[in-house]
Design an enzyme around this catalytic site. Structure first.
Site, PDB file in Angstrom:
ATOM      1  N   GLU B  29      41.205  47.838  37.189  1.00 32.22           N
ATOM      2  CA  GLU B  29      40.034  47.221  36.564  1.00 32.22           C
ATOM      3  C   GLU B  29      38.858  47.270  37.535  1.00 32.22           C
ATOM      4  O   GLU B  29      38.980  46.816  38.679  1.00 32.22           O
ATOM      5  CB  GLU B  29      40.347  45.764  36.200  1.00 32.22           C
ATOM      6  N   LEU B  58      41.152  45.758  30.667  1.00 31.59           N
ATOM      7  CA  LEU B  58      41.639  44.547  31.330  1.00 31.59           C
ATOM      8  C   LEU B  58      43.043  44.270  30.792  1.00 31.59           C
ATOM      9  O   LEU B  58      43.236  43.470  29.898  1.00 31.59           O
ATOM     10  CB  LEU B  58      40.685  43.375  31.030  1.00 31.59           C
ATOM     11  N   GLU B  60      46.855  44.369  32.573  1.00 31.68           N
ATOM     12  CA  GLU B  60      47.738  44.672  33.717  1.00 31.68           C
ATOM     13  C   GLU B  60      49.010  45.400  33.290  1.00 31.68           C
ATOM     14  O   GLU B  60      49.509  46.253  34.016  1.00 31.68           O
ATOM     15  CB  GLU B  60      48.110  43.383  34.458  1.00 31.68           C
ATOM     16  N   GLN B  82      43.883  43.530  40.399  1.00 35.26           N
ATOM     17  CA  GLN B  82      42.617  43.018  40.924  1.00 35.26           C
ATOM     18  C   GLN B  82      42.822  41.829  41.870  1.00 35.26           C
ATOM     19  O   GLN B  82      42.117  41.675  42.848  1.00 35.26           O
ATOM     20  CB  GLN B  82      41.712  42.630  39.763  1.00 35.26           C
ATOM     21  N   PHE B  83      43.803  41.020  41.554  1.00 37.35           N
ATOM     22  CA  PHE B  83      44.210  39.920  42.435  1.00 37.35           C
ATOM     23  C   PHE B  83      45.718  39.783  42.348  1.00 37.35           C
ATOM     24  O   PHE B  83      46.311  40.076  41.315  1.00 37.35           O
ATOM     25  CB  PHE B  83      43.560  38.593  42.000  1.00 37.35           C
ATOM     26  N   ILE B  87      49.196  39.783  38.963  1.00 43.28           N
ATOM     27  CA  ILE B  87      50.230  40.812  39.044  1.00 43.28           C
ATOM     28  C   ILE B  87      51.433  40.496  38.148  1.00 43.28           C
ATOM     29  O   ILE B  87      52.250  41.361  37.876  1.00 43.28           O
ATOM     30  CB  ILE B  87      50.668  41.017  40.515  1.00 43.28           C
ATOM     31  N   PRO B  89      51.919  40.069  34.915  1.00 42.35           N
ATOM     32  CA  PRO B  89      52.212  40.942  33.772  1.00 42.35           C
ATOM     33  C   PRO B  89      52.695  42.327  34.206  1.00 42.35           C
ATOM     34  O   PRO B  89      53.315  43.038  33.425  1.00 42.35           O
ATOM     35  CB  PRO B  89      50.859  41.051  33.050  1.00 42.35           C
ATOM     36  N   HIS B 129      43.478  33.257  41.960  1.00 41.22           N
ATOM     37  CA  HIS B 129      42.880  34.285  42.818  1.00 41.22           C
ATOM     38  C   HIS B 129      43.347  34.179  44.259  1.00 41.22           C
ATOM     39  O   HIS B 129      42.822  34.858  45.129  1.00 41.22           O
ATOM     40  CB  HIS B 129      41.352  34.178  42.782  1.00 41.22           C
TER      41      HIS B 129
END
Lengths: 459, 326
Positions: B29, B58, B60, B82-83, B87, B89, B129
């Site tokens: 993403e 968007l 995962e 992205q973070f 993770i 999913p 995050h």
């Protein structure tokens, strides 16, 4: 005139364009403390409380409940209390809008953020602002340059990455010729050593645990070069030490079989009352080449049948003994890891070929570690054939519950006095240690005699 | 030679490998036009085009699944979560397919993929995050879990991860993304996987850490040194497969071990190291193994965040407890 500070709506999520005021927690004219809730705002993601950026008086609220405020537009104005502790100007709250630095703090410059008259997009002005490198939170940025130093361990200078690579490639750093400045071992040195095999780990005797990895922490001494020179591997003059100086080794924790041996022997020493008899079996009458181990086993079986008291188990606690109708001989096998005593079962019913096959199977299974634990216990008497290396007589250790152990020493040609002169006979020294709690000296001596007589027979 | 931050080292490694190996692609993403939320992929799409730097929806699950497919069919995808907190999913695809493909096909198909994820807290980020959940992956057979602790190790280990024929979870400690710089030559030199890096040699206590907390371990070692205590500092770097020998050798020397990690204490990866020490180094230990870690709570928001994180002071205290034990 009071110093009025304007607070601009920070980005409450990740790149959200605006947020709706749900409720003000203060009115104009109220005083508020730093970080106290100023208002609740609803974004596309959640309702969040916006904390106050100052301690002081709220002088103006930009908008009422239900109003949409663009990210970066003015939300409230404050008259900070000059006597109260305020957040440092440069300290970020972790909220900001886009790439702008320090938004939400007094350092914000309103002219940089322009909400359009139509309530449209904000000029994000990325071109003339420093990128903080994150869309959420506050990233600590530093320009300090860190340099990892080469450390000197075991006389080898190398940086951590080189040490790690040496471990991965199984290269013994102590044997790598350094080419770096100040005698530092470089990455290329390690790679070259790995490629040409000049410094492979493992040339030294294998140690039980751990494996060679990490040996750089306690490097082994380099293998002696075939031709000694006046310079060391590192190109330095060889140091000499007076003979009185001893290198002191690292204590090494016993593990596995060796550890078990230590326990078993100490236990035996604490319990058994050992008594040892020694004598020599005269093999002069032997016809042809014979299997010494098979003969020994047969003689032990004969002796066990003659004096069953030594083919027994003894329980010192209850003072009971168990005589065995069968003969299972524990055969001591020496390995690098320590002492194994596998059991040769039913030695009393095996013929010579059977004994040889059984012993071969036991040795192999010990050597390749496939021997099950059940095969390492339950023998009724044991044999230690140390004579294959050296030594004539011994005081072998009786391991409870057994009562006796036979030690066979190194065969030798001895001068023997015979009727009418002297001859040279091949003889086998035999030692027998027995537990005097369980058997008498007479029984042991008769056992020994039976064993020697059988061993002396021609076949 | 460039003096660069950890995040720039990630970018440099990606750019080097993409330039030298056409099968390397980057997906995730905002990795393309935007250059990534932390700018890890900045400039890559301009340099290598949209076919090799893919902005994904968007989603995962899709990112992870597409990554498995690409890798199984000969590409070397580097996917960005992205973070770390996003993770979860992806885990179904990673655990059920990526980690098993070699085993499932009896070695016929491997998954040479890398999943990058900005990892851990300390940047005052919102919920989701700041996760530190490496232990969820170290328990999955078939995965490598790698965490760099410096710009040079980020560059060298990421190159090694991309070149590895099996799936690698590459967790980047975002708190130190831009904290300091290091000279990192862009020479394509990979660092070895599956070995620990001994950053400091010592004799009294072993400090074992990985990722961002290596900094605290080194600071603690400095503070202990001022009191005459010699601490060995080990950067685990590759968590699985673990180079336990290096840790064991060190603990055999020092007799004491303090494990430092940001993740919650219970069943964190420190528990594995402590258990191995109990199994294999029991008689070398002069003191109980100490763990300095996050707490068994979700990492709090920014006002309490640093109280949650292991600090150098907590590491020093633990080391002193270990020294006082015997």
């Amino acid at each position: 005139m009071a110093d009025i500070k304007t607070f601009y709506l920070p980005d409450l999520g990740e790149g959200l364009p605006d947020a709706t005021i749900v409720e003000w927690h203060v009115k104009e004219g109220d005083t508020i403390k730093l970080d106290a809730p100023l208002c609740s705002m609803e974004t596309a993601k959640a309702v969040v409380d916006v904390p106050s950026p100052y301690t002081g008086k709220v002088t103006k609220l930009h908008g009422a409940a239900g109003d949409i405020i663009e990210t970066g537009a003015a939300l409230a104005e404050f008259e900070p209390d000059p006597n109260a502790k305020q957040r440092a100007e440069a300290e970020s709250t972790g909220h900001h809008h886009g790439p702008k630095k320090g938004a939400g703090s007094a350092a914000a410059e309103p002219k940089k953020v322009v909400a359009s008259d139509e309530g449209g997009e904000i000029d994000n002005g990325t071109s003339d602002r420093e990128d903080e490198g994150t869309v959420v939170g506050a990233m600590v940025s530093g320009s300090h340059v860190h340099v990892e130093q080469a450390s000197s361990v075991g006389g080898v200078k190398a940086v951590p990455a080189v040490r790690a690579l040496a471990k991965k490639l199984k290269v013994d750093l102590t044997r790598v010729k350094p080419t770096g400045a100040d005698g530092v071992v470089t990455m290329a040195d390690v790679k070259n050593a790995a490629a040409n095999g000049s410094a492979a780990l493992g040339a030294a005797p294998a140690r039980s645990v751990p494996a060679s990895a990490g040996r750089h922490l306690a490097p082994q001494l380099p293998e002696p070069e075939p031709s000694r020179t006046a310079t060391s591997l590192a190109g330095k003059p060889v140091r000499t030490a007076p003979p009185s100086v001893q290198a002191s080794g690292q204590p090494e924790q016993l593990k596995g079989v060796r550890r078990n041996m230590a326990r078993v022997m100490a236990d035996a020493h604490a319990q058994v009352v050992p008594t040892t008899l020694v004598d020599d079996a005269d093999l002069h009458a032997w016809i042809g080449k014979q299997d010494i181990t098979a003969r020994l086993i047969r003689s032990i079986v004969v002796a066990c049948k003659t004096v069953p008291a030594l083919n027994a188990w003894f329980d010192g606690k209850n003072l009971t003994r168990t005589l065995h109708p069968h003969v299972d001989i524990g055969i001591a096998v020496d390995t690098e890891e320590g002492l194994f005593v596998p059991a040769l079962r039913n030695a009393d019913v095996l013929d010579g070929a059977g004994i040889r096959a059984a012993i071969k199977r036991l040795r192999t299974s010990v050597e390749d570690r496939t021997i099950p634990a059940s095969e390492l216990s339950g023998y009724t008497i044991s044999l230690s054939n140390f004579g294959m290396f050296a030594g004539r007589y011994a005081t072998p250790v009786v391991v409870p519950p057994c009562v006796a152990i036979i030690g066979a020493g190194k065969l030798s040609h001895d001068v023997v006095a015979v009727m009418g002169g002297i001859e040279v006979h091949r003889r086998m020294p035999i030692s027998i240690t027995f537990d005097h709690r369980a058997a008498t000296g007479g029984e042991a001596a008769r056992f020994l005699k039976a064993l020697l007589d059988d061993l002396s027979a021609p076949n | 030679m460039a003096q660069i931050t950890l995040i720039e080292a990630v970018t440099q490694a990606l750019a080097y490998e993409m330039a030298h190996d056409e099968s390397v692609v980057v997906l995730g993403e905002d990795v393309g036009v935007n250059g990534g939320v932390f700018r890890a992929t900045q400039g890559l799409q301009e340099k290598f085009g949209e076919l090799r730097v893919l902005d994904t929806p968007l989603d995962e699950t899709t990112i992870a699944g597409v990554t498995v497919g690409l890798a199984a069919q000969g590409m070397k995808p580097v996917a960005e979560a992205q973070f770390e907190g996003f993770i979860y999913p992806m885990m179904e695809q990673i655990a059920c397919h990526a980690a098993r493909m070699r085993n499932r096909t009896r070695g016929r198909i491997t998954v040479p993929a890398v999943w990058r994820a900005p990892w851990g807290g300390g940047i005052r980020a919102p919920e989701h995050h700041s996760e530190a959940n490496e232990h969820l992956f170290t328990n999955i057979p078939g995965l490598r879990v790698v965490m760099p602790s410096s710009p040079a190790r980020a560059y060298g280990l990421l190159l090694a991860a991309i070149r590895d024929p099996d799936p690698v979870m590459f967790f980047e400690p975002k708190r130190i993304y831009r904290q300091y710089k290091e000279e990192v030559p862009d020479d394509g030199e990979a660092l070895p996987l599956d070995v620990c890096f001994v950053l400091r040699d010592g004799t009294d206590v072993t400090l074992v850490s990985w990722g961002a907390q290596v900094k605290e371990a080194l600071e603690a070692a400095d503070a202990l040194a001022e009191e005459g205590i010699s601490a060995e500092v080990i950067d685990v770097a590759t968590l699985t497969p673990l180079d336990f020998d290096t840790i064991a050798e060190s603990v055999q020397k020092t007799g004491r071990c303090v494990i430092v990690h940001e993740a919650p204490k219970t069943a964190g990866f420190g528990a594995e190291i402590a258990a191995r020490l109990a199994e294999e180094c029991m008689y070398d230990l002069l003191a109980p193994v100490e763990r300095v870690s996050g707490y068994d709570t979700h990492i709090p928001l920014f006002r309490l965040e640093m109280k949650y994180m292991p600090s150098a002071e907590r590491v020093v205290d633990a080391a002193k407890r270990a020294l006082a034990a015997s």
